[in-house]
Design a protein around this motif. Structure first.
Motif, PDB file in Angstrom:
ATOM      1  N   LEU A   1       0.867  -1.170   0.000  1.00 25.87           N
ATOM      2  CA  LEU A   1       0.000   0.000   0.000  1.00 25.87           C
ATOM      3  C   LEU A   1       0.907   1.224   0.000  1.00 25.87           C
ATOM      4  O   LEU A   1       1.520   1.560   1.013  1.00 25.87           O
ATOM      5  CB  LEU A   1      -0.909   0.004   1.230  1.00 25.87           C
ATOM      6  CG  LEU A   1      -1.871   1.182   1.346  1.00 25.87           C
ATOM      7  CD1 LEU A   1      -2.871   1.199   0.187  1.00 25.87           C
ATOM      8  CD2 LEU A   1      -2.611   1.145   2.676  1.00 25.87           C
ATOM      9  N   LYS A   2       0.999   1.883  -1.149  1.00 24.23           N
ATOM     10  CA  LYS A   2       1.942   2.980  -1.287  1.00 24.23           C
ATOM     11  C   LYS A   2       1.332   4.300  -0.820  1.00 24.23           C
ATOM     12  O   LYS A   2       0.143   4.398  -0.553  1.00 24.23           O
ATOM     13  CB  LYS A   2       2.423   3.088  -2.736  1.00 24.23           C
ATOM     14  CG  LYS A   2       3.274   1.904  -3.176  1.00 24.23           C
ATOM     15  CD  LYS A   2       4.002   2.191  -4.461  1.00 24.23           C
ATOM     16  CE  LYS A   2       4.971   1.075  -4.814  1.00 24.23           C
ATOM     17  NZ  LYS A   2       5.743   1.377  -6.041  1.00 24.23           N
ATOM     18  N   GLU A   3       2.201   5.302  -0.756  1.00 28.78           N
ATOM     19  CA  GLU A   3       1.759   6.623  -0.331  1.00 28.78           C
ATOM     20  C   GLU A   3       0.741   7.181  -1.320  1.00 28.78           C
ATOM     21  O   GLU A   3       0.894   7.018  -2.534  1.00 28.78           O
ATOM     22  CB  GLU A   3       2.950   7.575  -0.239  1.00 28.78           C
ATOM     23  CG  GLU A   3       3.875   7.304   0.938  1.00 28.78           C
ATOM     24  CD  GLU A   3       3.169   7.486   2.275  1.00 28.78           C
ATOM     25  OE1 GLU A   3       2.447   8.495   2.432  1.00 28.78           O
ATOM     26  OE2 GLU A   3       3.329   6.625   3.151  1.00 28.78           O
ATOM     27  N   PRO A   4      -0.301   7.845  -0.833  1.00 28.02           N
ATOM     28  CA  PRO A   4      -1.286   8.450  -1.733  1.00 28.02           C
ATOM     29  C   PRO A   4      -0.627   9.495  -2.630  1.00 28.02           C
ATOM     30  O   PRO A   4       0.392  10.087  -2.271  1.00 28.02           O
ATOM     31  CB  PRO A   4      -2.285   9.100  -0.774  1.00 28.02           C
ATOM     32  CG  PRO A   4      -2.066   8.415   0.536  1.00 28.02           C
ATOM     33  CD  PRO A   4      -0.621   8.052   0.577  1.00 28.02           C
ATOM     34  N   ALA A   5      -1.221   9.707  -3.800  1.00 27.02           N
ATOM     35  CA  ALA A   5      -0.642  10.645  -4.761  1.00 27.02           C
ATOM     36  C   ALA A   5      -1.737  11.348  -5.548  1.00 27.02           C
ATOM     37  O   ALA A   5      -2.825  10.799  -5.749  1.00 27.02           O
ATOM     38  CB  ALA A   5       0.298   9.919  -5.709  1.00 27.02           C
ATOM     39  N   HIS A   6      -1.446  12.550  -6.002  1.00 27.29           N
ATOM     40  CA  HIS A   6      -2.331  13.234  -6.927  1.00 27.29           C
ATOM     41  C   HIS A   6      -2.111  12.653  -8.323  1.00 27.29           C
ATOM     42  O   HIS A   6      -0.986  12.263  -8.679  1.00 27.29           O
ATOM     43  CB  HIS A   6      -2.066  14.732  -6.920  1.00 27.29           C
ATOM     44  CG  HIS A   6      -2.462  15.403  -5.641  1.00 27.29           C
ATOM     45  ND1 HIS A   6      -3.780  15.687  -5.340  1.00 27.29           N
ATOM     46  CD2 HIS A   6      -1.728  15.820  -4.574  1.00 27.29           C
ATOM     47  CE1 HIS A   6      -3.845  16.263  -4.154  1.00 27.29           C
ATOM     48  NE2 HIS A   6      -2.610  16.349  -3.654  1.00 27.29           N
ATOM     49  N   PHE A   7      -3.165  12.601  -9.111  1.00 25.37           N
ATOM     50  CA  PHE A   7      -3.083  11.985 -10.438  1.00 25.37           C
ATOM     51  C   PHE A   7      -1.961  12.594 -11.268  1.00 25.37           C
ATOM     52  O   PHE A   7      -1.193  11.865 -11.910  1.00 25.37           O
ATOM     53  CB  PHE A   7      -4.418  12.136 -11.167  1.00 25.37           C
ATOM     54  CG  PHE A   7      -4.365  11.681 -12.599  1.00 25.37           C
ATOM     55  CD1 PHE A   7      -4.420  10.334 -12.914  1.00 25.37           C
ATOM     56  CD2 PHE A   7      -4.240  12.599 -13.635  1.00 25.37           C
ATOM     57  CE1 PHE A   7      -4.346   9.895 -14.229  1.00 25.37           C
ATOM     58  CE2 PHE A   7      -4.172  12.175 -14.960  1.00 25.37           C
ATOM     59  CZ  PHE A   7      -4.229  10.825 -15.254  1.00 25.37           C
TER      60      PHE A   7
END
Length: 254
Positions: free
Chosen positions: A149-155
């Motif tokens: 589960l990776k770090e959240p990111a903006h598209f």
């Protein structure tokens, strides 16, 4: 036989140690005793068969490793990174659970202007819950590894970063003439030829409102291949599962 997740550092030579929820499951739920066999995996591809040698008063288990193994070799090695736009809780959790069962390597929570759930809403408790869900899915389906589960990111950041690694695919319901078994199959065939030793696939699935025209334009500028999953408009979570299935099937990695 059910398998249990052991920390890699808790396997040393021919000894293993289990504590926490996994030990509780072994000793309190399944009521395994000293001398019973257990199947273990370390979340990194290692598999072990062990025998329980002792059970502490708090339920922790110590045992002997009697056999070692690895995950079955895939016909073609694929690293599948699922960049899934954040969805409502039940839909999101169902999608990542099924992606884990299918063989996704990593899950990247992604935010777009049309995303219902925003990155600021991702509490540590939610991420912990998602991590446990991925572990449970891996255990249930017999994987030897657990999806990261990776770090959240903006598209915007994610699509630009993905262009530096492997091939990027973006599901878009408005992309006429690129059905699953036409445009996508050809893209994956060419990618496999270019990367005979293995391939990283960055798969982007949009939010409930779909990708905007500006996001599609950016994706194309960054070299992403657009494809459609057919003539009907799918829910985002359905599209995620369908796309993972098709990609892994077409690359011979399922």
């Amino acid at each position: 036989m059910p398998q249990f997740l052991v920390k890699p550092e808790d396997v040393a030579g021919d000894r293993f140690h289990l504590d926490g929820p996994e030990a509780f499951h072994v000793t309190r739920v399944l009521r395994r005793k000293v001398g019973d066999a257990v199947e273990l995996f370390d979340g990194k591809g290692g598999r072990y068969t062990g025998v329980i040698k002792s059970i502490a008063p708090d339920g922790a288990v110590d045992g002997e490793v009697t056999a070692r193994g690895t995950a079955p070799r895939k016909n073609y090695p694929v690293k599948l990174n699922l960049h899934l736009s954040l969805l409502k809780a039940s839909q999101w959790e169902w999608a990542i659970e099924k992606a884990a069962e299918l063989g996704a390597t990593a899950i990247i929570p992604t935010s777009t202007p049309r995303t219902v759930v925003q990155l600021r809403e991702l509490t540590p408790a939610k991420r912990e819950r998602w991590g446990k869900l991925l572990q449970a899915a891996a255990k249930q389906c017999g994987r030897a590894d657990v999806p990261e589960l990776k770090e959240p990111a903006h598209f915007r950041d994610a699509i630009i970063a993905a262009a530096k690694e492997g091939v990027s695919l973006l599901a878009w319901e408005k992309h006429a003439g690129a059905s699953t078994y036409a445009g996508l199959r050809e893209v994956l065939r060419e990618a496999r030829v270019k990367h005979p030793a293995g391939l990283t696939v960055n798969l982007f699935i949009g939010p409930e409102g779909g990708f905007s025209d500006e996001e599609i334009e950016l994706a194309e500028c960054e070299g992403a291949a657009l494809f459609s999953l057919g003539p009907t408009t799918l829910r985002a979570e359905t599209a995620a599962v369908a796309a993972c299935t098709v990609v892994l099937y077409e690359l011979g990695a399922s």
